[in-house]
Write an enzyme that holds these catalytic residues in place. Structure first.
Site, PDB file in Angstrom:
ATOM      1  N   SER A 140       0.857  -1.194   0.000  1.00 48.87           N
ATOM      2  CA  SER A 140       0.000   0.000   0.000  1.00 48.87           C
ATOM      3  C   SER A 140       0.884   1.232   0.000  1.00 48.87           C
ATOM      4  CB  SER A 140      -0.873   0.023   1.258  1.00 48.87           C
ATOM      5  OG  SER A 140      -1.553   1.256   1.373  1.00 48.87           O
ATOM      6  N   TYR A 153      -3.073  -0.955  10.185  1.00 44.21           N
ATOM      7  CA  TYR A 153      -2.828  -1.048   8.739  1.00 44.21           C
ATOM      8  C   TYR A 153      -1.478  -0.422   8.408  1.00 44.21           C
ATOM      9  CZ  TYR A 153      -4.037  -0.946   3.730  1.00 44.21           C
ATOM     10  OH  TYR A 153      -4.067  -1.152   2.374  1.00 44.21           O
ATOM     11  N   LYS A 157       1.684  -2.663   7.127  1.00 48.62           N
ATOM     12  CA  LYS A 157       2.124  -2.466   5.736  1.00 48.62           C
ATOM     13  C   LYS A 157       3.575  -1.986   5.684  1.00 48.62           C
ATOM     14  CE  LYS A 157      -1.683  -3.579   3.493  1.00 48.62           C
ATOM     15  NZ  LYS A 157      -1.738  -4.633   2.468  1.00 48.62           N
TER      16      LYS A 157
HETATM   17  N1  LIG Z   1      -8.374  -0.702  -2.215  1.00 49.21           N
HETATM   18  C1  LIG Z   1      -7.424   0.161  -1.870  1.00 49.21           C
HETATM   19  O1  LIG Z   1      -7.643   1.380  -1.865  1.00 49.21           O
HETATM   20  C2  LIG Z   1      -6.055  -0.354  -1.511  1.00 49.21           C
HETATM   21  C3  LIG Z   1      -4.999   0.566  -1.448  1.00 49.21           C
HETATM   22  C4  LIG Z   1      -3.730   0.107  -1.103  1.00 49.21           C
HETATM   23  C5  LIG Z   1      -3.514  -1.233  -0.861  1.00 49.21           C
HETATM   24  N2  LIG Z   1      -4.571  -2.108  -0.930  1.00 49.21           N
HETATM   25  C6  LIG Z   1      -4.285  -3.520  -0.639  1.00 49.21           C
HETATM   26  O2  LIG Z   1      -4.761  -4.333  -1.683  1.00 49.21           O
HETATM   27  C7  LIG Z   1      -4.945  -5.663  -1.192  1.00 49.21           C
HETATM   28  C8  LIG Z   1      -6.254  -6.205  -1.724  1.00 49.21           C
HETATM   29  O3  LIG Z   1      -7.302  -5.451  -1.143  1.00 49.21           O
HETATM   30  P1  LIG Z   1      -8.520  -4.894  -2.006  1.00 49.21           P
HETATM   31  O4  LIG Z   1      -8.448  -3.436  -1.988  1.00 49.21           O
HETATM   32  O5  LIG Z   1      -8.598  -5.597  -3.301  1.00 49.21           O
HETATM   33  O6  LIG Z   1      -9.728  -5.273  -1.034  1.00 49.21           O
HETATM   34  P2  LIG Z   1     -10.878  -6.370  -1.173  1.00 49.21           P
HETATM   35  O7  LIG Z   1     -11.538  -6.363   0.163  1.00 49.21           O
HETATM   36  O8  LIG Z   1     -11.687  -6.115  -2.390  1.00 49.21           O
HETATM   37  O9  LIG Z   1     -10.086  -7.723  -1.409  1.00 49.21           O
HETATM   38  C9  LIG Z   1      -9.383  -8.363  -0.386  1.00 49.21           C
HETATM   39  C10 LIG Z   1      -9.647  -9.857  -0.521  1.00 49.21           C
HETATM   40  O10 LIG Z   1      -8.841 -10.497   0.474  1.00 49.21           O
HETATM   41  C11 LIG Z   1      -9.622 -11.470   1.115  1.00 49.21           C
HETATM   42  N3  LIG Z   1      -9.083 -11.697   2.455  1.00 49.21           N
HETATM   43  C12 LIG Z   1      -9.175 -10.900   3.542  1.00 49.21           C
HETATM   44  N4  LIG Z   1      -8.588 -11.489   4.598  1.00 49.21           N
HETATM   45  C13 LIG Z   1      -8.098 -12.664   4.152  1.00 49.21           C
HETATM   46  C14 LIG Z   1      -7.395 -13.726   4.783  1.00 49.21           C
HETATM   47  N5  LIG Z   1      -7.115 -13.703   6.087  1.00 49.21           N
HETATM   48  N6  LIG Z   1      -7.037 -14.796   4.032  1.00 49.21           N
HETATM   49  C15 LIG Z   1      -7.344 -14.851   2.705  1.00 49.21           C
HETATM   50  N7  LIG Z   1      -8.038 -13.888   2.064  1.00 49.21           N
HETATM   51  C16 LIG Z   1      -8.402 -12.808   2.789  1.00 49.21           C
HETATM   52  C17 LIG Z   1     -11.034 -10.917   1.136  1.00 49.21           C
HETATM   53  O11 LIG Z   1     -12.016 -11.936   1.308  1.00 49.21           O
HETATM   54  C18 LIG Z   1     -11.101 -10.225  -0.221  1.00 49.21           C
HETATM   55  O12 LIG Z   1     -11.598 -11.086  -1.219  1.00 49.21           O
HETATM   56  C19 LIG Z   1      -4.861  -5.570   0.333  1.00 49.21           C
HETATM   57  O13 LIG Z   1      -3.615  -6.059   0.762  1.00 49.21           O
HETATM   58  C20 LIG Z   1      -4.978  -4.083   0.581  1.00 49.21           C
HETATM   59  O14 LIG Z   1      -4.360  -3.689   1.781  1.00 49.21           O
HETATM   60  C21 LIG Z   1      -5.817  -1.699  -1.252  1.00 49.21           C
END
Ligand SMILES: NC(=O)c1ccc[n+]([C@@H]2O[C@H](COP(=O)([O-])OP(=O)(O)OC[C@H]3O[C@@H](n4cnc5c(N)ncnc54)[C@H](O)[C@@H]3O)[C@@H](O)[C@H]2O)c1
Length: 266
Positions: A140, A153, A157
């Site tokens: 992130s 978080y 991260k």
């Molecule tokens: N969306 C944003 O703005 C953003 C920004 C920076 C980083 N991220 C990172 O991107 C990654 C994906 O997140 P996203 O934004 O696609 O969110 P999301 O919630 O759409 O997807 C996350 C997925 O991870 C799964 N998950 C959660 N905990 C889990 C576990 N313990 N074991 C296995 N699966 C698990 C959830 O069921 C979900 O399908 C994360 O690491 C998040 O921190 C997201």
């Protein structure tokens, strides 16, 4: 990396960025994609819809044994793992506070940081034996420039970025490539979006531009099949802010603290 013919495992692949990555890899003529998710139904549905050989697996990445079983299943189905995408993650309450229960702190560190460790411990030795492999870590922008995210978080991260840097430094010469995807806002489950929701990204005001997971996946694909950079920054301004922080840490803290207070209306 030439992704054609490669075997890919993606955690958190049932929704959001992981799902978009699974689709992008599937379109790249890979040998197989394993979609793992805490929500096994989402994982199976995602895998069934991919235009490539695919397997959906229920897996809680907080459990090191579950990651081991996931890798076993992937190898039994598609052979050696070439690319492991540690993508699963979640956010704690924003802005959050220091008084969150101990278990909450441990849970978020388990998922956002230690899962990357368990995956690397399981797959790196066999990648080294075969002359190389690729770890893609979804981290992130919060690991580079602390913003409005919660404390768990932010800390987990930062830890994940440090671990990725350690792996890259120590295994580079053995053919292990590491890329850290560090986006800012992306329209996913973190903004309430579930699989199958085709709505447009909302206006997130002071958070800046919100990208679609599909555009992020395209940026990742271009980076991995191109220069294989350590940092993949779909929002270029994250790199600009990181540079400002590195050259004037105290000034950056002062300005960012003021901005966060204004955002929260303090
Ligand atoms: N969306 C944003 O703005 C953003 C920004 C920076 C980083 N991220 C990172 O991107 C990654 C994906 O997140 P996203 O934004 O696609 O969110 P999301 O919630 O759409 O997807 C996350 C997925 O991870 C799964 N998950 C959660 N905990 C889990 C576990 N313990 N074991 C296995 N699966 C698990 C959830 O069921 C979900 O399908 C994360 O690491 C998040 O921190 C997201």
């Amino acid at each position: 990396m030439d992704l054609r013919g490669k075997s890919v495992v993606i955690t958190g692949g049932g929704n959001g960025i992981g799902l978009a990555l699974a689709r992008r890899f599937a379109a790249a003529d890979v040998r197989g994609v394993v979609v793992a998710d805490l929500n096994g139904g989402w994982a199976s549905k995602a895998a069934a819809a991919l235009e490539a050989p695919a397997l959906g697996v229920a897996c809680d990445v907080a459990d090191p044994d579950a990651i081991g079983r996931l890798a076993d299943q992937a190898e039994e189905t598609f052979g050696p793992i070439d690319v492991f995408v540690s993508n699963a993650g979640y956010s704690d309450p924003v802005p959050g506070d220091l008084d969150q229960p101990v278990d909450r702190w441990r849970d978020i560190v388990d998922v956002n940081l230690l899962a990357h460790v368990w995956a690397a411990r399981r797959v790196v030795p066999s990648m080294v034996e075969r002359g190389g492999g690729y770890l893609l870590q979804t981290i992130s922008s919060a690991a580079l420039i602390t913003g409005p995210s919660g404390p768990g978080y932010t800390a987990s991260k930062h830890g994940a970025l440090g671990f990725a840097e350690w792996v890259s430094l120590n295994y580079r010469h053995q053919g292990i490539r590491v890329s850290c995807l560090c986006p800012n806002a992306v329209y996913t489950g973190m903004f309430g979006r579930q699989p199958g929701d085709d709505s447009e990204p909302p206006d997130v005001g002071s958070l800046g531009e919100i990208l679609t997971p599909e555009s992020v996946a395209e940026t990742v694909y271009t980076a991995m099949t191109g220069d294989e950079p350590f940092l993949i920054l779909p929002h270029p301004r994250v790199g600009d802010s990181f540079l400002r922080k590195a050259t004037d840490y105290d000034g950056w803290l002062e300005r960012t603290s003021g901005r966060l207070q204004r955002m929260r209306g303090d």
